[in-house]
Enzyme design. Structure first.
Site, PDB file in Angstrom:
ATOM      1  N   ASN A 154      61.694 -17.250  -3.254  1.00  0.00           N
ATOM      2  CA  ASN A 154      61.016 -16.611  -2.121  1.00  0.00           C
ATOM      3  C   ASN A 154      59.598 -16.206  -2.498  1.00  0.00           C
ATOM      4  OD1 ASN A 154      63.165 -16.164   0.111  1.00  0.00           O
ATOM      5  ND2 ASN A 154      64.195 -15.561  -1.782  1.00  0.00           N
ATOM      6  N   GLU A 198      72.183 -19.404   7.028  1.00  0.00           N
ATOM      7  CA  GLU A 198      72.349 -18.255   6.145  1.00  0.00           C
ATOM      8  C   GLU A 198      73.449 -17.336   6.675  1.00  0.00           C
ATOM      9  OE1 GLU A 198      68.238 -17.040   4.176  1.00  0.00           O
ATOM     10  OE2 GLU A 198      68.105 -16.980   6.355  1.00  0.00           O
ATOM     11  N   GLU A 213      69.807 -19.908  -4.206  1.00  0.00           N
ATOM     12  CA  GLU A 213      68.623 -19.106  -3.910  1.00  0.00           C
ATOM     13  C   GLU A 213      68.506 -17.995  -4.937  1.00  0.00           C
ATOM     14  OE1 GLU A 213      66.515 -16.464  -0.363  1.00  0.00           O
ATOM     15  OE2 GLU A 213      68.491 -17.378  -0.027  1.00  0.00           O
ATOM     16  N   GLU A 269      60.433 -20.775  -0.470  1.00  0.00           N
ATOM     17  CA  GLU A 269      60.719 -20.285   0.873  1.00  0.00           C
ATOM     18  C   GLU A 269      59.590 -19.392   1.373  1.00  0.00           C
ATOM     19  OE1 GLU A 269      64.542 -18.545   1.313  1.00  0.00           O
ATOM     20  OE2 GLU A 269      65.597 -20.136   0.241  1.00  0.00           O
TER      21      GLU A 269
END
Length: 566
Positions: free
Chosen positions: A401, A520, A343, A433
């Site tokens: 994101n 997460e 990520e 995301e």
């Protein structure tokens, strides 16, 4: 502020965009590449003489940007295009496309790029941003003047008159917080909107109250002869009610405008009109930072504002100078510990040198109308990281994101497609995301944008699932590939039967819908073992690795991530 009538002055504050006189001179080295990028567009617009003339003028940007006469002609032609019905976003995309073409020519096919070339390209990007930002700002000011709305200086003069007559005054600062949505309005609608909103505000006030145009989507309301806090608060409530209703535009379309309001009193909260105006703006900022629609000035806001001002200014400079950073946090297969993805997480040091929490930085970006600039930077930075990982032999997927505002940006998929084409990367390398709060706004538009992103081959993930308010029926309709289980549930599941049931339900739901559940915040082996027992196969967290710079991540991958650790 320079106005369009100041023929002998330059419009652009280059220093504010991190450009020195030497940088402007160096841009001539990219003149041929820029001219080539602009000329490639000319055959497609040969039947539009006005747009063609604007492009011909724009060809000289690298060598003429510092020339006030060129600036004057260019800004006038820019506004001429908007007057002919070209939307702001259409003109912006032209210039982003030119920059992308130059980037492809300079960087696309090279195995390595020297610092000089990178620095020169960064100067070009900042120069284009400086030019278009100036054109937008001047156009907004001109529209205010044309609409007959008095500005901030007029507001200060009126406040001085009232103060000189010993009249107590209330002052409201009203600011639109979703200005990005204005980018997609037709030129006629965009031109009429400020005066339309000002008129609607005035309709909610007394006859003696006055409305003025402030800064960047702000209105100032001066309320003379108020003797208690309740009167400005009541006026703010009436105005706030106005912003809960859609605004019908000239074209027949409608738009929701969201706003925050700050209030102050003179002489209670300030010694002079400038201080009162500043106090009202501080109150508005406080309201926005607390996710409230209205706030009164408090004396403690002064110190907070000084830090906030420095942070916002530093963030603006970082955006203009490509000085933000993305760190990578590993995402692993829970069974064998092998890294399957990462990520990309925003990292930025503020004006005091301390790391600023990513949500706070994103909030500042959205509050100040910089989302488009940020998303443009984010996508290109993600592409560069993917390319460098590929060159290092690290073939994993990357999660990016998106902001709440991105889900209302109908041009996002096109920008993403251009980036993938420029960097010659497959869409399958990227997962985007989205949060539940982003999906709850403008659902139909958001769903269309998601489907277009999926059509590029990219994956979609629902972030922090379980912390929002999405219904299961709505979730089923979304084209998601992945559901991320919020770390708050992971932390609590070994000590809370309710949290354990939530995690188990999300894992089962994801699998039933053909999605991948990813946990997460996994920090220890007990959490890992429990997740495996529930059927969860993917995770990220400190058990495997914290977010790290690119070079450090590559080293980690080669020593741990590639082989796994279980």
């Amino acid at each position: 502020m320079t106005t369009i009538s100041d023929k002998d002055a330059g419009y652009i504050d280059f220093q504010a965009f991190g450009l020195s006189a030497e940088d402007l001179v160096s841009l001539s080295g990219l003149a041929d590449i820029w001219r080539m990028a602009v000329r490639e567009m000319r055959p497609a617009v040969a039947d539009d003489a006005v747009l063609l003339a604007f492009l011909e003028l724009s060809e000289n940007l690298p060598v003429s940007l510092a020339d006030p006469l060129w600036q004057q002609a260019w800004v006038r032609d820019w506004h001429g295009l908007q007057g002919r019905g070209y939307a702001l976003v259409e003109i912006l995309h032209l210039f982003f496309a030119f920059v992308a073409r130059c980037e492809d020519e300079l960087l696309g096919e090279r195995e390595s790029v020297g610092r000089v070339v990178l620095a020169l390209f960064a100067c070009l990007r900042r120069a284009v941003i400086a030019a278009v930002s100036c054109a937008i700002e001047l156009g907004e000011e001109a529209r205010m003047d044309a609409a007959g709305i008095p500005g901030e200086l007029a507001a200060l003069r009126y406040l001085r008159e009232l103060q000189g007559a010993d009249r107590q005054v209330g002052l409201l600062s009203i600011s639109v917080v979703n200005r990005d949505s204005f980018n997609y309005l037709a030129a006629n609608d965009l031109q009429r909107l400020p005066s339309m909103l000002a008129a609607r505000i005035a309709d909610r006030l007394r006859v003696e109250d006055k409305v003025f145009a402030g800064r960047e989507g702000e209105w100032l309301v001066v309320l003379p002869d108020v003797h208690s806090l309740s009167q400005p608060a009541l006026a703010a409530a009436h105005i706030g009610q106005m912003f809960t209703e859609p605004v019908s535009l000239f074209s027949g379309a409608s738009i929701m405008v969201r706003a925050t309001i700050g209030a102050a009193m003179l002489p209670e909260h300030a010694l002079d009109p400038e201080g009162a105006l500043h106090a009202a703006r501080l109150a508005r900022w406080a309201a926005g930072s607390r996710q409230q629609s209205f706030a009164w000035f408090e004396t403690s806001l002064g110190e907070d504002w000084q830090l906030r001002y420095r942070q916002v200014d530093a963030l603006h400079q970082a955006l203009q100078q490509d000085a933000l950073t993305l760190y990578l946090q590993p995402q692993v297969d829970l069974q064998n510990g092998r890294c399957t993805g990462a990520e990309l997480l925003l990292r930025w040091r503020g004006s005091d040198g301390a790391w600023v929490a990513p949500p706070a930085a994103i909030r500042m970006i959205e509050e100040n109308g910089w989302r488009t600039l940020y998303t443009d930077w984010l996508l290109r930075a993600a592409m560069r990281i993917a390319s460098e990982l590929e060159a290092a032999g690290v073939n994993i997927s990357l999660s990016v994101n998106l902001t709440v505002g991105d889900m209302g940006d109908e041009d996002l998929p096109e920008l993403l497609g251009q980036c993938l084409e420029t960097w010659k990367l497959p869409g399958q390398r990227f997962t985007f995301e989205l949060t539940e709060s982003a999906l709850l706004l403008e659902r139909e538009k958001g769903l269309a944008i998601m489907n277009r992103i999926r059509a590029l081959g990219c994956r979609l993930a629902l972030d922090d699932f379980g912390t929002g308010y999405s219904s299961l029926s709505y979730l089923v309709s979304l084209p998601m590939n992945e559901i991320k289980i919020d770390q708050s549930f992971i932390e609590a599941m070994l000590n809370s039967a309710d949290s354990l049931r939530v995690v188990s339900t999300i894992v089962d739901l994801a699998r039933d819908l053909g999605m991948v559940p990813l946990a997460e915040g996994v920090e220890d082996e007990n959490q890992r073992n429990q997740l495996l027992a529930l059927g969860c196969k993917a995770a990220q967290g400190y058990l495997y690795g914290q977010a790290m710079p690119l070079a450090e991540f590559i080293d980690w991958y080669r020593t741990q991530g590639e082989k796994g650790c279980h």
